[in-house]
Design a protein around this motif. Structure first.
Motif, PDB file in Angstrom:
ATOM      1  N   GLY A   5      11.790  29.283  52.584  1.00 26.36           N
ATOM      2  CA  GLY A   5      12.103  28.476  52.517  1.00 26.36           C
ATOM      3  C   GLY A   5      13.091  27.846  52.803  1.00 26.36           C
ATOM      4  N   VAL A   6      13.261  27.425  52.830  1.00 21.21           N
ATOM      5  CA  VAL A   6      14.714  26.230  52.461  1.00 21.21           C
ATOM      6  C   VAL A   6      14.713  25.066  51.356  1.00 21.21           C
ATOM      7  N   LEU A   7      16.071  25.381  50.099  1.00 26.62           N
ATOM      8  CA  LEU A   7      15.905  24.637  48.954  1.00 26.62           C
ATOM      9  C   LEU A   7      15.826  22.782  49.798  1.00 26.62           C
ATOM     10  N   THR A  36      10.595  25.529  43.047  1.00 22.77           N
ATOM     11  CA  THR A  36       8.972  24.699  43.744  1.00 22.77           C
ATOM     12  C   THR A  36       9.772  23.630  44.392  1.00 22.77           C
ATOM     13  N   GLU A  37      10.868  23.535  44.018  1.00 23.40           N
ATOM     14  CA  GLU A  37      11.377  22.090  45.737  1.00 23.40           C
ATOM     15  C   GLU A  37      12.509  22.989  46.969  1.00 23.40           C
ATOM     16  N   ASN A  38      11.334  23.311  47.844  1.00 20.04           N
ATOM     17  CA  ASN A  38      11.324  23.819  48.905  1.00 20.04           C
ATOM     18  C   ASN A  38      10.543  23.907  49.959  1.00 20.04           C
ATOM     19  N   PRO A  55       6.047  23.000  51.204  1.00 20.80           N
ATOM     20  CA  PRO A  55       6.395  24.147  50.107  1.00 20.80           C
ATOM     21  C   PRO A  55       7.020  25.739  51.267  1.00 20.80           C
ATOM     22  N   ALA A  56       6.900  26.046  50.949  1.00 28.63           N
ATOM     23  CA  ALA A  56       6.673  27.920  51.558  1.00 28.63           C
ATOM     24  C   ALA A  56       5.661  28.441  50.771  1.00 28.63           C
ATOM     25  N   THR A  61      19.448  18.652  42.112  1.00 31.34           N
ATOM     26  CA  THR A  61      19.529  17.570  41.605  1.00 31.34           C
ATOM     27  C   THR A  61      19.659  17.120  39.753  1.00 31.34           C
ATOM     28  N   THR A  62      18.023  17.653  38.849  1.00 30.26           N
ATOM     29  CA  THR A  62      18.483  17.708  37.645  1.00 30.26           C
ATOM     30  C   THR A  62      19.636  18.542  37.000  1.00 30.26           C
ATOM     31  N   CYS A  63      20.226  19.592  37.847  1.00 29.63           N
ATOM     32  CA  CYS A  63      21.059  20.084  37.289  1.00 29.63           C
ATOM     33  C   CYS A  63      20.119  21.184  36.448  1.00 29.63           C
ATOM     34  N   ASN A  64      19.084  21.555  36.847  1.00 33.11           N
ATOM     35  CA  ASN A  64      17.870  22.342  36.360  1.00 33.11           C
ATOM     36  C   ASN A  64      17.224  22.628  37.464  1.00 33.11           C
TER      37      ASN A  64
END
Length: 392
Positions: free
Chosen positions: A224-226, A239-241, A217-218, A232-235
């Protein structure tokens, strides 16, 4: 620190290798969080072999672990007094009278136990823990009365942790229930809300950018890039980057902002068309080319949180997924042109605003619960550490 003896696990456990004879025995799977779960309850079809004669028998209070996943907590104790059976890939342990099975279970899931497990991995590519290697693991071995005291304290703390998680799951169910109460099922549209094409509501659909990034992660102050997991979880999960390498210049026009509505245009059939509302985000995170950002027209009577709620209703999401296309063996993709054709149900704006207000209140409650859950998890892990270092 209490000076109880430290012994090797091999002094307390035996491997059980008896094979199944009674075909009516329950077949179990071992899960990280739920322990032993009947396989037919865990999966929507029979995944175990029709011939279970080679399956291993598991007795009441025996432990079973997956040799390639015990390092992430795949170990459990069977509570079924009738016993059961598991796939032959599992290793079955039975404790002698000097070690409580539940004491051993807590140990193997503790940071102290996991550290010992990871030190004994076999294989450069795939983790494996054979029974002989498990037997060499050192464990603090207090008298049975002391083991019982420790287990009681850890069980009580674990029960509170699980109650917190259960409350969180129920809170997460509030928003879908609220949507259906206020608006009904959008696809059948039994309440006859006005319908517009998405094209009539959108000013633009922003696409992203996917340069070759670092896996990590960045940094908090870095670009950073997502990843798809951010949506994916619709939330929204910031941190997913992935960190943007220094040889690339950032593209500020793609930076994610609070209030954005993000959408996964490409994924597996089950995960495509996920939608997430950005209620807050750190700076310097950019859209990837697998994620769209919806920009609504200024004069349309549509609330972004209502639109997020609509697009995450299972029946509506399935309808949107039907607009995806892709060749056999490839991940389906939803184009901007196809998205613009999606019908959008538009209730009165005042009702949308009421929904958005209540969603915000639920989200605030979720944030407070999340902080409580982290504190409870930290407390439980601290207790595990102290228990197996003679400090509890």
């Amino acid at each position: 620190m209490k000076r109880w003896p430290i012994k090797q696990l091999g002094e307390f456990v035996e491997e059980q290798t008896e094979r199944l004879r009674e075909q009516s025995t329950t077949i179990y799977s071992v899960t990280n969080e739920r322990g032993f779960v009947p396989s037919l309850d865990l999966f929507d079809k029979q995944v175990f072999s029709a011939d279970t004669g080679n399956y291993k028998c598991v007795g009441f209070h025996d432990l079973a672990y997956n040799p390639s996943r015990i390092n992430v907590g795949s170990v459990a104790m069977l509570e079924d007094k009738n016993g059961g059976a598991v796939s032959p890939m599992y290793v079955i342990l039975r404790c002698n009278s000097d070690l409580l099975p539940r004491y051993l279970l807590h140990f193997l899931k503790s940071d102290t136990g996991l550290h010992q497990i990871k030190q004994r991995c076999e294989g450069a590519v795939r983790f494996q823990l054979k029974f002989r290697d498990l037997c060499a693991i050192p464990i603090l071995a207090p008298p049975l009365a002391e083991q019982e005291r420790i287990v009681k304290l850890l069980d009580e703390a674990d029960a509170l942790r699980k109650l917190r998680a259960q409350a969180d799951r129920r809170t997460a169910q509030l928003i879908p229930v609220l949507f259906h109460e206020m608006f009904g099922d959008p696809v059948s549209n039994s309440r006859n809300w006005k319908r517009l094409s998405f094209y009539e509501l959108l000013d633009n659909i922003d696409g992203g950018w996917s340069p070759t990034c670092h896996d990590e992660p960045a940094q908090p102050d870095g670009w950073g890039v997502l990843k798809l997991g951010a949506v994916t979880t619709c939330n929204y999960i910031q941190t997913e980057n992935k960190a943007l390498p220094a040889n690339f210049s950032p593209r500020p026009e793609l930076e994610v902002k609070t209030g954005d509505l993000l959408f996964t245009r490409k994924n597996t059939y089950e995960l495509v068309a996920a939608c997430a509302f950005v209620s807050g985000t750190r700076p310097k995170l950019m859209l990837s080319d697998l994620i769209f950002r919806f920009k609504l027209k200024d004069n349309v009577e549509i609330d972004p949180l209502y639109l997020w709620g609509l697009l995450t209703v299972p029946s509506k999401r399935k309808q949107v997924q039907s607009f995806a296309n892709g060749s056999a063996g490839s991940m389906p993709n939803i184009s901007k042109a196809q998205l613009r054709k999606v019908p959008i149900e538009v209730p009165p704006l005042s009702l949308q605003k009421e929904f958005a207000k209540r969603v915000t209140e639920i989200r605030e409650m979720e944030a407070a619960q999340s902080a409580s859950r982290r504190r409870m998890e930290d407390l439980f892990q601290a207790m595990l550490h102290r228990a197996f270092n003679g400090e509890l």
